[in-house]
Design an enzyme around this catalytic site. Structure first.
Site, PDB file in Angstrom:
ATOM      1  N   ALA A 229       0.823  -1.217   0.000  1.00  0.00           N
ATOM      2  CA  ALA A 229       0.000   0.000   0.000  1.00  0.00           C
ATOM      3  C   ALA A 229       0.853   1.261   0.000  1.00  0.00           C
ATOM      4  O   ALA A 229       0.463   2.302   0.524  1.00  0.00           O
ATOM      5  CB  ALA A 229      -0.924  -0.008   1.214  1.00  0.00           C
TER       6      ALA A 229
ATOM      7  N   ARG B 293      -2.870   6.980 -11.230  1.00  0.00           N
ATOM      8  CA  ARG B 293      -4.015   6.937 -12.147  1.00  0.00           C
ATOM      9  C   ARG B 293      -5.313   7.412 -11.494  1.00  0.00           C
ATOM     10  O   ARG B 293      -6.276   7.730 -12.171  1.00  0.00           O
ATOM     11  CB  ARG B 293      -4.192   5.502 -12.678  1.00  0.00           C
ATOM     12  CG  ARG B 293      -3.092   5.080 -13.632  1.00  0.00           C
ATOM     13  CD  ARG B 293      -3.079   3.583 -13.870  1.00  0.00           C
ATOM     14  NE  ARG B 293      -2.480   2.850 -12.746  1.00  0.00           N
ATOM     15  CZ  ARG B 293      -2.336   1.521 -12.702  1.00  0.00           C
ATOM     16  NH1 ARG B 293      -2.755   0.782 -13.712  1.00  0.00           N
ATOM     17  NH2 ARG B 293      -1.784   0.937 -11.662  1.00  0.00           N
TER      18      ARG B 293
ATOM     19  N   GLY C 288       8.314   0.017  -7.286  1.00  0.00           N
ATOM     20  CA  GLY C 288       7.616  -1.149  -7.810  1.00  0.00           C
ATOM     21  C   GLY C 288       7.203  -2.152  -6.750  1.00  0.00           C
ATOM     22  O   GLY C 288       7.649  -2.102  -5.599  1.00  0.00           O
TER      23      GLY C 288
ATOM     24  N   ASP D 216      -5.206  -2.241  -3.135  1.00  0.00           N
ATOM     25  CA  ASP D 216      -6.271  -1.635  -3.950  1.00  0.00           C
ATOM     26  C   ASP D 216      -7.308  -2.677  -4.370  1.00  0.00           C
ATOM     27  O   ASP D 216      -7.925  -2.572  -5.418  1.00  0.00           O
ATOM     28  CB  ASP D 216      -5.664  -0.925  -5.182  1.00  0.00           C
ATOM     29  CG  ASP D 216      -4.969  -1.881  -6.150  1.00  0.00           C
ATOM     30  OD1 ASP D 216      -4.877  -3.093  -5.867  1.00  0.00           O
ATOM     31  OD2 ASP D 216      -4.512  -1.402  -7.214  1.00  0.00           O
TER      32      ASP D 216
ATOM     33  N   GLY E 161      -1.475  -8.045 -15.557  1.00  0.00           N
ATOM     34  CA  GLY E 161      -0.373  -8.879 -16.021  1.00  0.00           C
ATOM     35  C   GLY E 161      -0.910 -10.221 -16.510  1.00  0.00           C
ATOM     36  O   GLY E 161      -1.814 -10.795 -15.899  1.00  0.00           O
TER      37      GLY E 161
ATOM     38  N   ARG F 244     -43.658  40.011  25.414  1.00  0.00           N
ATOM     39  CA  ARG F 244     -43.685  40.784  24.172  1.00  0.00           C
ATOM     40  C   ARG F 244     -44.446  42.071  24.437  1.00  0.00           C
ATOM     41  O   ARG F 244     -45.138  42.197  25.439  1.00  0.00           O
ATOM     42  CB  ARG F 244     -44.347  39.983  23.055  1.00  0.00           C
ATOM     43  CG  ARG F 244     -45.765  39.489  23.378  1.00  0.00           C
ATOM     44  CD  ARG F 244     -46.462  39.018  22.113  1.00  0.00           C
ATOM     45  NE  ARG F 244     -47.177  37.781  22.248  1.00  0.00           N
ATOM     46  CZ  ARG F 244     -48.510  37.686  22.471  1.00  0.00           C
ATOM     47  NH1 ARG F 244     -49.245  38.772  22.663  1.00  0.00           N
ATOM     48  NH2 ARG F 244     -49.080  36.508  22.529  1.00  0.00           N
TER      49      ARG F 244
HETATM   50  C1  UD1 Z   1      -0.192  -5.183 -10.476  1.00  0.00           C
HETATM   51  C2  UD1 Z   1       0.591  -6.369 -11.091  1.00  0.00           C
HETATM   52  C3  UD1 Z   1      -0.210  -6.942 -12.245  1.00  0.00           C
HETATM   53  C4  UD1 Z   1      -1.583  -7.355 -11.764  1.00  0.00           C
HETATM   54  C5  UD1 Z   1      -2.293  -6.172 -11.094  1.00  0.00           C
HETATM   55  C6  UD1 Z   1      -3.574  -6.652 -10.442  1.00  0.00           C
HETATM   56  C7  UD1 Z   1       2.987  -5.901 -10.827  1.00  0.00           C
HETATM   57  C8  UD1 Z   1       4.208  -5.438 -11.508  1.00  0.00           C
HETATM   58  N1  UD1 Z   1       1.882  -5.900 -11.568  1.00  0.00           N
HETATM   59  O1  UD1 Z   1      -0.253  -4.153 -11.449  1.00  0.00           O
HETATM   60  O2  UD1 Z   1       0.451  -8.067 -12.770  1.00  0.00           O
HETATM   61  O3  UD1 Z   1      -2.359  -7.834 -12.835  1.00  0.00           O
HETATM   62  O4  UD1 Z   1      -1.471  -5.613 -10.060  1.00  0.00           O
HETATM   63  O5  UD1 Z   1      -4.301  -5.601  -9.888  1.00  0.00           O
HETATM   64  O6  UD1 Z   1       3.025  -6.271  -9.671  1.00  0.00           O
HETATM   65  N2  UD1 Z   1       2.755  -0.582  -4.556  1.00  0.00           N
HETATM   66  C9  UD1 Z   1       3.668  -0.339  -3.569  1.00  0.00           C
HETATM   67  N3  UD1 Z   1       4.890   0.141  -3.893  1.00  0.00           N
HETATM   68  C10 UD1 Z   1       5.262   0.373  -5.176  1.00  0.00           C
HETATM   69  C11 UD1 Z   1       4.327   0.124  -6.206  1.00  0.00           C
HETATM   70  C12 UD1 Z   1       3.081  -0.371  -5.859  1.00  0.00           C
HETATM   71  O7  UD1 Z   1       3.378  -0.535  -2.382  1.00  0.00           O
HETATM   72  O8  UD1 Z   1       6.412   0.796  -5.380  1.00  0.00           O
HETATM   73  C13 UD1 Z   1       1.417  -1.062  -4.188  1.00  0.00           C
HETATM   74  C14 UD1 Z   1       0.328  -0.112  -4.585  1.00  0.00           C
HETATM   75  O9  UD1 Z   1       0.045   0.804  -3.543  1.00  0.00           O
HETATM   76  C15 UD1 Z   1      -0.848  -1.017  -4.891  1.00  0.00           C
HETATM   77  C16 UD1 Z   1      -0.207  -2.354  -5.255  1.00  0.00           C
HETATM   78  O10 UD1 Z   1       1.151  -2.265  -4.869  1.00  0.00           O
HETATM   79  O11 UD1 Z   1      -1.691  -1.206  -3.779  1.00  0.00           O
HETATM   80  C17 UD1 Z   1      -0.312  -2.656  -6.723  1.00  0.00           C
HETATM   81  O12 UD1 Z   1       0.291  -1.595  -7.463  1.00  0.00           O
HETATM   82  P1  UD1 Z   1      -0.321  -1.076  -8.826  1.00  0.00           P
HETATM   83  O13 UD1 Z   1       0.510   0.045  -9.293  1.00  0.00           O
HETATM   84  O14 UD1 Z   1      -1.769  -0.842  -8.685  1.00  0.00           O
HETATM   85  O15 UD1 Z   1      -0.063  -2.337  -9.751  1.00  0.00           O
HETATM   86  P2  UD1 Z   1      -0.752  -2.661 -11.149  1.00  0.00           P
HETATM   87  O16 UD1 Z   1      -0.168  -1.807 -12.191  1.00  0.00           O
HETATM   88  O17 UD1 Z   1      -2.210  -2.632 -10.995  1.00  0.00           O
HETATM   89 CA    CA Z   2      -3.584  -2.161  -9.295  1.00  0.00          CA
END
Ligand code: UD1
Ligand code: CA
Length: 463
Positions: free
Chosen positions: A9, A15, A77, A102, A139, A438
């Site tokens: 999280a 987005r 990431g 999320d 993914g 009054r």
């Molecule tokens: C991710 C997956 C994707 C999957 C999708 C499902 C990866 C690379 N991709 O993509 O394969 O289909 O979820 O919903 O894992 N977060 C962190 N730190 C970071 C980046 C993200 O804590 O540096 C957390 C975000 O807060 C979020 C979760 O990881 O709650 C997922 O990140 P998000 O950017 O939504 O991943 P997706 O692009 O949706």
């Molecule tokens: Ca996501």
């Protein structure tokens, strides 16, 4: 085997285009992350770790000490997020249930099922997947000719054949904790995006460890909310599933698609809810009550057979058989007795009324303690504020308050008092008294003609 939850999280949620970090963004007025935590608390998971980073204080404020935290200073990431949990979780024995922050729609029975399947199959890594007709943004699960999962490829890294794959990664995994931290350290930065993808762990693990999938049947429950459109889809799903549950247990809903009931609201059977109504927070609506149309009940208790129409009730309590509205506003600990009538354009704030009291139209009752069988005339007001402080009004039983009466607080009105219309009462009124405060009326004989000018007719005569 000890079971840990690890929730990702820390991301910005770019987005979403909102001020709030994504995982704190409300779904039916409750932060997304709270849904996940509440379900985990009901599941067979023993300990929960949340990885926070971007605006961590917002999430920490919501979750307090219900969970343990890991800190990801820079959002590099999902793989990097897991790496940042190494200091708190890295050397523990057990299995880890990884969830993105999320994903508010997954409920604890599914969580338990996934965890049990992981153990029964003897997996080292279980990837939770779903089949999507339009898999965009997810993914893809890549399998070899024997059906073994070999990797997960993000949409933007997919070739044309991979883009056609409809099985996608939900971002939920169960993994042997020791192996998780061993392999997550081997993940390389994705060249295109410069991030460490947790998904790359699959390609690293599949040759020497047992990697399997768990396919969820309803892709909505593993839906990831990435933008405000996703928020609306999640809300629609939750609204429908919550409403259905209530209807099956005897709550009648007219046009349920316009009715929103929060997760924590308790609604007893025999309640009728009319369109465009919202019942949120820790509200309780008891048997036979009627809510709506167009009403909002928030953190309030509505007792048996009470009726709330076209009105707002917040942090308050409405007694049995009491009617509220249309267009009434109860707030900040308004506690209304039974058989009351709180009518049109009446506001009650931080006040109590005993049984059978009536305030039918255009009335303000604030910081007051009101007895039973009291009648507030139209336009009467408790004058509770002197510009600096709020003061209290106490009204006994069987009191009649005439129209347009001001009760200037602090003031106390005894039982069986009658207050004449138009009075501005600044002193206490003893039991049984009639108060009139009054100016005396003066009638000046034949004087009106000096003030009312005769109107001219078009033909020149006067009428
Ligand atoms: C991710 C997956 C994707 C999957 C999708 C499902 C990866 C690379 N991709 O993509 O394969 O289909 O979820 O919903 O894992 N977060 C962190 N730190 C970071 C980046 C993200 O804590 O540096 C957390 C975000 O807060 C979020 C979760 O990881 O709650 C997922 O990140 P998000 O950017 O939504 O991943 P997706 O692009 O949706
Ligand atoms: Ca996501």
């Amino acid at each position: 085997m000890k079971k840990y939850a690890l929730i990702l999280a820390a991301g910005k949620g770019t987005r979403m285009r909102t001020e709030k970090p994504k995982c704190a963004y409300p779904i039916l007025k409750k932060p997304m992350i709270s849904y996940i935590i509440e379900n985990i608390e009901k599941s067979i998971i023993d300990e929960t770790y949340v990885i926070v980073g971007h605006k961590r204080e917002v999430l920490e404020e919501i979750l307090g000490d219900r969970v343990k935290y890991a800190y990801q200073a820079e959002q590099l990431g999902t793989g990097h997020a897991v790496m940042s949990a190494a200091p708190v979780l890295g050397d523990k024995e057990g299995v880890t249930f990884i969830l993105p922050g999320d994903m508010p729609l997954m409920e604890y029975p599914v969580m338990n099922k996934i965890l049990r399947s992981h153990e029964e199959m003897g997996n080292d890594l279980t990837i939770v997947t779903m089949i999507m007709e339009y898999p965009k943004t997810y993914g893809r699960i890549v399998r070899d000719e024997y059906g073994t999962v070999t990797s997960i490829v993000e949409e933007n890294d997919c070739n044309e054949t991979q883009k056609q794959i409809k099985e996608v990664n939900s971002s939920v995994y169960v993994v042997n904790n020791k192996l998780l931290f061993e392999y997550v350290n081997k993940i390389q930065r994705n060249e295109r995006k410069g991030e460490f993808y947790l998904t790359d762990i699959v390609a690293l693990m599949h040759q020497s460890q047992k990697v399997n999938t768990f396919i969820v049947r309803d892709p909505l429950i593993t839906m990831g909310v990435n933008d405000l459109y996703g928020v609306s889809i999640a809300e629609k799903y939750l609204r429908e599933s919550i409403n259905k549950g209530h209807m099956l247990s005897g709550v009648s809903m007219v046009n349920p698609e316009t009715i929103t009931v929060g997760h924590n609201a308790i609604i007893e059977e025999g309640v009728i809810i009319y369109p465009n109504s919202v019942i949120l927070g820790n509200s309780v609506v008891k048997k036979g009550a009627i809510i709506g149309p167009n009403s909002e009940v928030n953190d309030s208790i509505i007792h048996e057979h009470a009726e709330i129409r076209h009105s707002i009730v917040k942090d308050s309590e409405v007694g049995a058989y009491t009617t509220v509205g249309p267009f009434a506003h109860l707030r900040n600990h308004a506690v209304i007795g039974t058989h009351n009538r709180i009518g049109n354009f009446v506001e009650v704030k931080n006040s109590t009324t005993d049984d059978n009291t009536k305030a039918a139209h255009l009335i303000y009752i604030g910081d007051a303690q009101v007895g039973k069988n009291v009648n507030f005339g139209c336009g009467s007001v408790t004058v509770n504020y002197d510009g600096v402080n709020k003061h209290k009004t106490i009204i006994g039983d069987d009191v009649f308050i005439g129209c347009n009466v001001n009760l200037v607080a602090p003031v106390e009105i005894g039982d069986n008092v009658f207050i004449a219309a138009g009075s501005t009462v600044t002193q206490n009124v003893p039991k049984g008294a009639m108060a009139i405060a009054r100016n005396k009326q003066i009638n000046k004989a034949d004087y009106a003609k000096n003030l009312i000018k005769p109107k001219e007719n078009t033909n020149g005569t006067t009428k």
